[in-house]
Design an enzyme around this catalytic site. Structure first.
Site, mmCIF file in Angstrom:
data_model
loop_
_atom_site.group_PDB
_atom_site.id
_atom_site.type_symbol
_atom_site.label_atom_id
_atom_site.label_comp_id
_atom_site.label_asym_id
_atom_site.label_seq_id
_atom_site.Cartn_x
_atom_site.Cartn_y
_atom_site.Cartn_z
ATOM 1 N N PRO A 11 4.677 -5.052 -0.744
ATOM 2 C CA PRO A 11 4.624 -3.882 -1.619
ATOM 3 C C PRO A 11 4.554 -4.283 -3.088
ATOM 4 O O PRO A 11 5.259 -5.200 -3.518
ATOM 5 C CB PRO A 11 5.949 -3.168 -1.334
ATOM 6 N N GLY A 12 3.707 -3.624 -3.849
ATOM 7 C CA GLY A 12 3.615 -3.885 -5.286
ATOM 8 C C GLY A 12 3.969 -2.625 -6.053
ATOM 9 O O GLY A 12 5.034 -2.503 -6.654
ATOM 10 N N ARG A 13 3.051 -1.643 -5.958
ATOM 11 C CA ARG A 13 3.217 -0.377 -6.673
ATOM 12 C C ARG A 13 4.589 0.262 -6.422
ATOM 13 O O ARG A 13 5.236 0.754 -7.336
ATOM 14 C CB ARG A 13 2.122 0.580 -6.184
ATOM 15 N N TYR A 63 0.379 -1.696 -12.278
ATOM 16 C CA TYR A 63 -1.058 -1.749 -12.608
ATOM 17 C C TYR A 63 -1.360 -1.113 -13.967
ATOM 18 O O TYR A 63 -2.442 -0.554 -14.160
ATOM 19 C CB TYR A 63 -1.897 -1.089 -11.499
ATOM 20 N N GLY A 98 0.754 -1.244 0.000
ATOM 21 C CA GLY A 98 0.000 0.000 0.000
ATOM 22 C C GLY A 98 0.780 1.288 0.000
ATOM 23 O O GLY A 98 0.186 2.367 -0.038
ATOM 24 N N CYS A 111 -12.802 3.333 -29.090
ATOM 25 C CA CYS A 111 -14.117 3.910 -29.399
ATOM 26 C C CYS A 111 -14.901 4.054 -28.107
ATOM 27 O O CYS A 111 -15.787 3.238 -27.794
ATOM 28 C CB CYS A 111 -14.854 3.020 -30.372
ATOM 29 N N GLU A 112 -14.547 5.065 -27.340
ATOM 30 C CA GLU A 112 -15.091 5.214 -25.997
ATOM 31 C C GLU A 112 -14.723 6.624 -25.532
ATOM 32 O O GLU A 112 -13.536 6.948 -25.462
ATOM 33 C CB GLU A 112 -14.401 4.153 -25.125
ATOM 34 N N ARG A 143 -6.242 3.267 -15.856
ATOM 35 C CA ARG A 143 -6.335 3.822 -14.512
ATOM 36 C C ARG A 143 -7.026 5.190 -14.446
ATOM 37 O O ARG A 143 -7.630 5.522 -13.445
ATOM 38 C CB ARG A 143 -4.954 3.860 -13.833
ATOM 39 N N TYR A 175 -10.115 5.114 -12.106
ATOM 40 C CA TYR A 175 -9.963 5.789 -10.801
ATOM 41 C C TYR A 175 -9.733 7.290 -10.908
ATOM 42 O O TYR A 175 -9.409 7.925 -9.898
ATOM 43 C CB TYR A 175 -8.749 5.253 -10.034
HETATM 44 N N1 LLP Z 1 -1.277 -7.176 -0.710
HETATM 45 C C1 LLP Z 1 -2.582 -7.325 -0.990
HETATM 46 C C2 LLP Z 1 -3.347 -8.327 -0.269
HETATM 47 C C3 LLP Z 1 -3.197 -6.517 -1.949
HETATM 48 O O1 LLP Z 1 -4.497 -6.661 -2.186
HETATM 49 C C4 LLP Z 1 -2.429 -5.559 -2.647
HETATM 50 C C5 LLP Z 1 -3.043 -4.709 -3.673
HETATM 51 C C6 LLP Z 1 -1.064 -5.456 -2.351
HETATM 52 C C7 LLP Z 1 -0.524 -6.275 -1.367
HETATM 53 C C8 LLP Z 1 -0.156 -4.489 -3.044
HETATM 54 O O2 LLP Z 1 -0.507 -3.175 -2.801
HETATM 55 P P1 LLP Z 1 0.437 -1.979 -3.333
HETATM 56 O O3 LLP Z 1 1.727 -2.018 -2.576
HETATM 57 O O4 LLP Z 1 0.653 -2.222 -4.792
HETATM 58 O O5 LLP Z 1 -0.355 -0.766 -3.077
HETATM 59 N N2 LLP Z 1 -5.355 -1.660 -9.452
HETATM 60 C C9 LLP Z 1 -5.221 -0.636 -8.420
HETATM 61 C C10 LLP Z 1 -4.511 -1.160 -7.218
HETATM 62 C C11 LLP Z 1 -5.189 -2.344 -6.610
HETATM 63 C C12 LLP Z 1 -4.412 -2.910 -5.472
HETATM 64 C C13 LLP Z 1 -4.924 -4.244 -5.116
HETATM 65 N N3 LLP Z 1 -4.223 -4.870 -4.053
HETATM 66 C C14 LLP Z 1 -4.500 0.566 -9.029
HETATM 67 O O6 LLP Z 1 -4.214 0.564 -10.209
HETATM 68 O O7 LLP Z 1 -4.263 1.553 -8.322
#
Ligand code: LLP
Length: 431
Positions: free
Chosen positions: A291-293, A390, A248, A361-362, A330, A334
């Site tokens: 962490p992902g993002r 993402y 997050g 086409c949107e 995105r 969002y």
């Molecule tokens: N762990 C869990 C259980 C999650 O559901 C997520 C993200 C993460 C970790 C990683 O979170 P991050 O560090 O990336 O914030 N598609 C959306 C984001 C959806 C996130 C879903 N879960 C976007 O484009 O902003």
């Protein structure tokens, strides 16, 4: 707005590491995702170091691969010593094919299918994060049939308010993910897990949302989770070994975003974890995050070629690019903000108010509305920054537009890590 691995070259072009973005666009075509390998590796290293510094290595950062999943990213993350979190059979399969060690993979999801669970058990993933009651019996019976005991964590909703977009908020009671503490669901889930002989209840997990800048929600969530560990110990005599606090951490999309150094979140949370466990007489858990993002987001940019420019007097100017919601959903989903620059005149003043439109086409197929851009003409290359997370992973073939390639850059070297789809790829499953 440029990050340390981006700059403006002498010719005014945007550079990513030592590669000229305009040259990359010429060589590989557009739309094109370009990722800085150095940025990804630096981010991974920052996480690994923070766990060494603040938890004496008694923890792990798992890269949430939903942010960007392909063979190469799993290879990089593996080399950097992180774990990964997967949320589908497809992500799991990709990680395993990339040679990722199964024991460092956590399997998530609010509705894993029996086939996906069987696959996870066959590969021997490190942990399955259980999201609902029926999943306990399902995993237990699959594990029983394979004569295995599987480590699980229970996904908890700590009830923490995270200041982010409604759709990417997950820690509150009205969420499809996990079990709430406040209504007793989480306690029943623990009881259920402890009653099943092929499950080893190793951890509890929470994830409060995404693109969060404040430290407090993470600290609050950790504190609530430790209280819950104490509660579990009191009620059931079992001490939870692993505390997974999810992902997050926010990143910089536009100048007004104010992300902190990730280490700071980890340091602040670690203080609470240490103080509270000591205070409650608990042993220090193995702490993990996902962490992902923040691992891949700022590493990536998307390059487009400008096509038509439509000036509607007194209304707005549409600058259309050769991609759009298929490669970046995105903004449509969002209203996400992005920084867009003319990669050929990255040093020019951005003075023209424009809306960047995609080619679908949107009407809602927009990349950004009413942003300032330098003088731009058809044929110019635009760069949208911070598209590493993402974007590719949420890409689609809407309007039968092939997905772009992903090119990884390191120093002055570059290579394709995901090929551009062809028209034949688009029809390969059609009968
Ligand atoms: N762990 C869990 C259980 C999650 O559901 C997520 C993200 C993460 C970790 C990683 O979170 P991050 O560090 O990336 O914030 N598609 C959306 C984001 C959806 C996130 C879903 N879960 C976007 O484009 O902003």
């Amino acid at each position: 707005m440029l990050n340390p691995n981006q700059c403006i070259g002498d010719n005014g072009h945007l550079m990513i590491e030592d590669c000229d973005a305009v040259e990359l666009a010429k060589e590989y075509g557009t739309p094109l995702y370009v990722m800085s390998e150095t940025t990804v590796r630096d981010n991974c290293r920052a996480y690994v170091k923070a766990f060494d510094d603040f938890y004496d290595g008694n923890g792990r950062a798992y890269y949430a691969s939903k942010a960007f999943s392909c063979l190469e990213i799993y290879r990089i993350v593996k080399e950097e010593g992180m774990g990964v979190d997967v949320v589908s059979g497809g992500e799991l399969y990709t990680a395993i094919k990339a040679g990722f060690p199964a024991e460092r993979i956590n399997f998530h999801g609010n509705n894993k299918t029996p086939d996906e669970l069987a696959m996870a058990l066959e590969y021997g993933v490190g942990m399955i994060i259980v999201d609902n009651y029926s999943e306990f019996d399902l995993i237990n019976s699959i594990a029983d049939s394979m004569n295995k005991v599987v480590s699980i964590a229970i996904r908890i909703k700590p009830g923490v308010e995270a200041h982010t977009h409604e759709y990417i908020k997950t820690g509150q009671i009205d969420s499809k993910f996990g079990f709430a503490i406040e209504n007793g669901e989480a306690t029943s889930a623990v009881e259920k897990a402890l009653s099943l002989k092929n499950l080893n209840l190793r951890g509890i997990h929470c994830h409060i949302g995404s693109q969060i800048f404040d430290v407090e929600p993470f600290v609050d969530a950790a504190s609530i989770m430790i209280d819950f560990i104490a509660d579990i110990k009191n009620r059931f005599g079992t001490e939870i070994e692993e505390l997974n606090l999810g992902g997050g951490f926010g990143i910089k999309y536009v100048d007004s975003d104010t992300p902190r150094n990730f280490a700071l979140y980890i340091e602040e949370v670690s203080k609470t974890v240490k103080d509270k466990t000591a205070h409650l007489g608990l042993k220090m858990p193995f702490v993990s995050i996902e962490p992902g993002r923040s691992v891949v987001g700022e590493a990536g940019i998307t390059l487009y070629t400008v096509g038509g420019i439509k000036n509607i007097p007194d209304i707005r100017t549409y600058v259309s690019v050769d991609g759009g919601m298929g490669d970046n959903i995105r903004y449509a989903l969002y209203n996400s903000e992005y920084t867009v620059i003319n990669a050929m005149r990255a040093d020019a003043k951005a003075e023209n108010k424009v809306t960047i439109a995609g080619k679908c086409c949107e009407s809602g197929d927009l990349i950004q509305e009413n942003i300032l851009l330098a003088d731009t003409e058809p044929g110019d290359i635009l760069a949208v920054l911070s598209t590493g997370a993402y974007n590719y992973s949420m890409a689609s073939n809407y309007n039968r537009i092939p997905r772009p390639a992903v090119v990884m850059v390191k120093g002055d070297k570059h290579r394709t890590v995901i090929r551009r789809e062809t028209y034949d790829d688009l029809i390969k499953n059609d009968i």
